[in-house]
Design a protein around this motif. Structure first.
Motif, mmCIF file in Angstrom:
data_model
loop_
_atom_site.group_PDB
_atom_site.id
_atom_site.type_symbol
_atom_site.label_atom_id
_atom_site.label_comp_id
_atom_site.label_asym_id
_atom_site.label_seq_id
_atom_site.Cartn_x
_atom_site.Cartn_y
_atom_site.Cartn_z
ATOM 1 N N ALA A 75 0.836 -1.209 0.000
ATOM 2 C CA ALA A 75 0.000 0.000 0.000
ATOM 3 C C ALA A 75 0.867 1.254 0.000
ATOM 4 O O ALA A 75 0.592 2.229 -0.710
ATOM 5 N N GLN A 101 1.374 4.392 -2.953
ATOM 6 C CA GLN A 101 1.379 5.830 -2.673
ATOM 7 C C GLN A 101 2.642 6.499 -3.207
ATOM 8 O O GLN A 101 2.598 7.603 -3.762
ATOM 9 N N SER A 111 -6.329 3.799 -7.615
ATOM 10 C CA SER A 111 -6.352 4.536 -6.357
ATOM 11 C C SER A 111 -6.540 6.038 -6.574
ATOM 12 O O SER A 111 -7.027 6.742 -5.692
ATOM 13 N N VAL A 118 -8.830 2.779 -2.036
ATOM 14 C CA VAL A 118 -8.140 1.638 -2.647
ATOM 15 C C VAL A 118 -6.852 1.305 -1.910
ATOM 16 O O VAL A 118 -6.567 0.138 -1.617
ATOM 17 N N VAL A 119 -6.058 2.323 -1.594
ATOM 18 C CA VAL A 119 -4.785 2.085 -0.895
ATOM 19 C C VAL A 119 -5.037 1.427 0.451
ATOM 20 O O VAL A 119 -4.348 0.463 0.829
#
Length: 227
Positions: free
Chosen positions: A28, A32, A76, A82-83
């Protein structure tokens, strides 16, 4: 590196649970970071023409792994949460990639989805396996899920071929495998090779033995013996 053989059963399970949770969190966080790299266009400054090239050439990901991470990253950007879902394991990279490719293919077909519809569909696929997610997407638009035939060179002597087989074709292939069971348990590649060999013998004149006319003189009829 721990000596895993010395761990008790429960310690081994606990350790694996911790690693899986950690892997999800790291994935995750990676998503990002990729978002930020693309936003700043750092990959271009590094000399890569695309994020895809950077993941393969700089970070050593395979094409499939790079595609899944980039697809999840782009999903995302359009769908909130989503993350976080990837971090908890509610959404896998494969599922996120499936959903993103679905939206992309739908767009090519002239179909659009509102942010709310994208969020709802992504939630529907959460917690589902790749096959279960595929079934959900097929209900909405089969044409955006079924991949086209493709071939890809994987080694100097091997090519990966992908295509969709209908139920009718699968039934025929299974029957052929049963008929050729005396050759052992055949995989699909072995089955297709044997079928190709048999077809070429019948259809390719170059593989047939040349027909030679018998030029030997016909035997003379035997003469009756005189009494």
């Amino acid at each position: 590196m721990k000596n895993l053989k010395s761990l008790s059963r429960q310690d081994l399970i606990n350790n694996t649970d911790r690693l899986v949770a950690s892997e999800r969190e790291i994935t995750a966080e990676l998503i990002q970071n990729l978002c930020e790299i693309e936003r700043r266009m750092i990959h271009l400054e590094m000399g890569f023409g695309s994020m895809f090239d950077m993941l393969i050439k700089h970070y050593g990901y395979s094409e499939g792994s790079a595609d899944r991470r980039l697809s999840a990253m782009r999903l995302s950007k359009e769908v909130p949460g989503v993350v976080e879902a990837i971090g908890t394991g509610m959404l896998t990279l494969s599922t996120a990639s499936q959903v993103q490719h679905f939206f992309k293919n739908e767009q090519k077909l002239g179909k659009s989805y509102t942010p709310e519809q994208k969020l709802e569909l992504t939630r529907q696929c959460g917690g589902k396996s790749r096959r279960e997610c595929e079934r959900e997407l097929l209900k909405l638009s089969p044409g955006s899920v079924l991949p086209k035939e493709r071939e890809r060179q994987v080694t100097p002597t091997e090519t990966e071929i992908r295509f969709i087989a209908t139920t009718k074709l699968m039934s025929k292939l299974e029957k052929l495998k049963a008929l050729l069971a005396h050759h052992g348990s055949l995989g699909y590649a072995e089955l297709i090779e044997k079928l190709a060999d048999q077809a070429l013998k019948k259809l390719d004149p170059g593989q047939k033995p040349a027909y030679k006319r018998d030029t030997r003189p016909a035997p003379k009829p035997s003469q009756p013996t005189q009494p």
